[in-house]
Scaffold this motif. Structure first.
Motif, short mmCIF file in Angstrom:
data_model
loop_
_atom_site.label_atom_id
_atom_site.label_comp_id
_atom_site.label_asym_id
_atom_site.label_seq_id
_atom_site.Cartn_x
_atom_site.Cartn_y
_atom_site.Cartn_z
N LEU A 127 1.16 2.20 17.78
CA LEU A 127 1.17 2.45 16.47
C LEU A 127 0.39 1.26 15.55
CD1 LEU A 127 4.85 3.96 15.81
CD2 LEU A 127 2.74 5.26 15.78
N LEU A 128 0.64 0.11 16.51
CA LEU A 128 0.09 -1.20 15.67
C LEU A 128 -1.28 -1.04 15.98
CD1 LEU A 128 0.51 -4.04 14.91
CD2 LEU A 128 0.47 -4.57 17.27
N ARG A 130 -3.03 1.47 15.73
CA ARG A 130 -3.47 2.80 14.73
C ARG A 130 -3.55 2.09 13.26
NH1 ARG A 130 -3.19 8.50 15.13
NH2 ARG A 130 -2.75 9.12 17.41
N LEU A 131 -2.33 1.31 12.98
CA LEU A 131 -2.38 0.82 11.49
C LEU A 131 -3.55 -0.35 11.49
CD1 LEU A 131 0.99 -0.60 10.28
CD2 LEU A 131 -1.15 -2.19 10.31
N LYS A 134 -6.71 1.54 10.74
CA LYS A 134 -6.65 2.21 9.44
C LYS A 134 -7.01 1.23 8.32
CE LYS A 134 -2.82 3.99 7.77
NZ LYS A 134 -1.53 4.87 7.47
N MET A 135 -6.04 0.24 8.39
CA MET A 135 -6.36 -0.78 7.51
C MET A 135 -7.73 -1.45 7.39
SD MET A 135 -4.17 -4.47 6.89
CE MET A 135 -2.67 -3.56 6.81
N TYR A 149 0.73 1.18 4.98
CA TYR A 149 0.53 0.80 6.32
C TYR A 149 2.33 0.55 6.91
CZ TYR A 149 -4.10 0.28 4.54
OH TYR A 149 -5.58 0.39 3.81
N GLU A 150 2.53 1.54 7.46
CA GLU A 150 4.23 1.62 7.72
C GLU A 150 4.20 1.54 9.25
OE1 GLU A 150 6.39 1.21 5.02
OE2 GLU A 150 4.18 1.08 4.30
N LEU A 151 5.32 0.71 9.98
CA LEU A 151 5.36 0.76 11.44
C LEU A 151 6.92 0.81 11.62
CD1 LEU A 151 3.40 -1.39 13.68
CD2 LEU A 151 5.32 -0.51 14.36
N SER A 174 6.94 -3.02 7.12
CA SER A 174 5.79 -2.43 5.96
C SER A 174 4.87 -3.28 5.46
CB SER A 174 6.81 -2.04 4.73
OG SER A 174 5.96 -1.68 3.81
N LYS A 176 1.47 -4.54 3.58
CA LYS A 176 0.66 -4.33 2.40
C LYS A 176 -0.34 -5.25 2.13
CE LYS A 176 4.28 -1.61 0.44
NZ LYS A 176 4.59 -1.20 1.81
N VAL A 212 -2.70 -9.27 12.98
CA VAL A 212 -3.29 -8.18 11.97
C VAL A 212 -4.22 -8.82 11.01
CG1 VAL A 212 -2.81 -6.26 10.40
CG2 VAL A 212 -1.36 -6.80 12.44
#
Length: 262
Positions: A127-128, A130-131, A134-135, A149-151, A174, A176, A212
């Motif tokens: 999931l990390l 993926r986030l 996407k970002m 962008y939620e994890l 979360s 942002k 990130v």
């Protein structure tokens, strides 16, 4: 009664202010404690000295004796990333590091493991990553999507039947992007031990934010934590409460000396 929101420039200052506020509350506990850290990645010399004091306390007064860096590594394994880079360090963590950390088949896991191998039906999902992807797509494409962008860390299927104690305490992350494309993070904890875990948690979350932000190509902004239940633990039952007060006082003196020298 709700405590006032606690805002400080760096992680050590935020840990100390929050710990002192909760320690002074009835029963040395509080609900829905909000902590903001303006710069969660910078450490001063006084900060590092305070971390050494906390490590000494944890070594002497807790059953695990885990230092601050060990707690931080449960959220983001900084040295592993520095040694191997992304994405290689994901597989190394899952295949070589995590098997050594997992104590039993009933062990719920580690926070970083949940981020990169979140259990889904008959599989796991990173999931990390993926986030991050996407970002980065949205930032590179000039799209103004800042709040998507939620994890999750808590797994409602797996964790609902788990042991009532010893499970995950960090429940949700979360991310942002603000109007200046700085990365913000809000972390929600269902239960939070401030002496044994909070400082390492703050540092680990700051390192996760830096990772990130570097991957996406944005700046690191502020970190916020909501402790839905907070407690200033004192380690072993035989540890006098006065030892916690002494730790807080010694750390406060270090930070005060730094301000006077500035």
């Amino acid at each position: 009664m709700f405590l006032e929101r606690i805002s400080r420039p760096r992680c050590v200052e935020a840990w100390l202010a929050a710990s002192q506020a909760v320690e002074a509350n009835a029963g040395h506990e509080a609900h829905n404690v909000l902590i903001d850290v303006e710069d969660p990645v910078t450490e001063s010399d006084a900060d590092r000295e305070a971390i050494e004091l906390v490590d000494g306390f944890l070594t002497e007064n807790t059953e695990t004796g885990f230092p601050v860096r060990t707690v931080a590594n449960t959220i983001f394994p900084q040295s592993l990333y520095e040694d191997h880079g992304a994405p290689a360090f994901y597989d190394i963590y899952l295949k070589k590091v995590f098997p050594r950390l997992k104590r039993s088949p009933q062990d719920w896991g580690r926070y970083f493991e949940r981020m990169i191998a979140y259990p889904v039906v008959d599989d796991v999902d990173n999931l990390l990553e993926r986030l991050i992807l996407k970002m980065k797509r949205n930032v590179d494409g000039g799209r103004p999507f800042r709040n998507i962008y939620e994890l999750p860390i808590y797994n409602p299927v797996k964790d609902a039947e788990g042991r009532p104690r010893g499970g995950q305490c960090l429940s949700y992350l979360s991310f942002k992007l603000d109007g200046e494309q700085r990365l913000l993070l809000t972390a929600v904890y269902r239960n939070h031990f401030y002496t044994e875990k909070l400082l390492g948690n703050l540092i680990g979350l700051g390192r996760l934010m830096q990772y990130v932000a570097e991957r996406v190509g944005v700046a690191v902004g502020s970190l916020s934590i909501l402790s839905t239940h907070a407690q200033v633990d004192k380690g072993k039952s035989t540890t006098p409460r006065g030892e916690v007060h002494r730790l807080h006082s010694e750390c406060a003196a270090l930070l005060a000396d730094e301000l006077e020298d500035a």
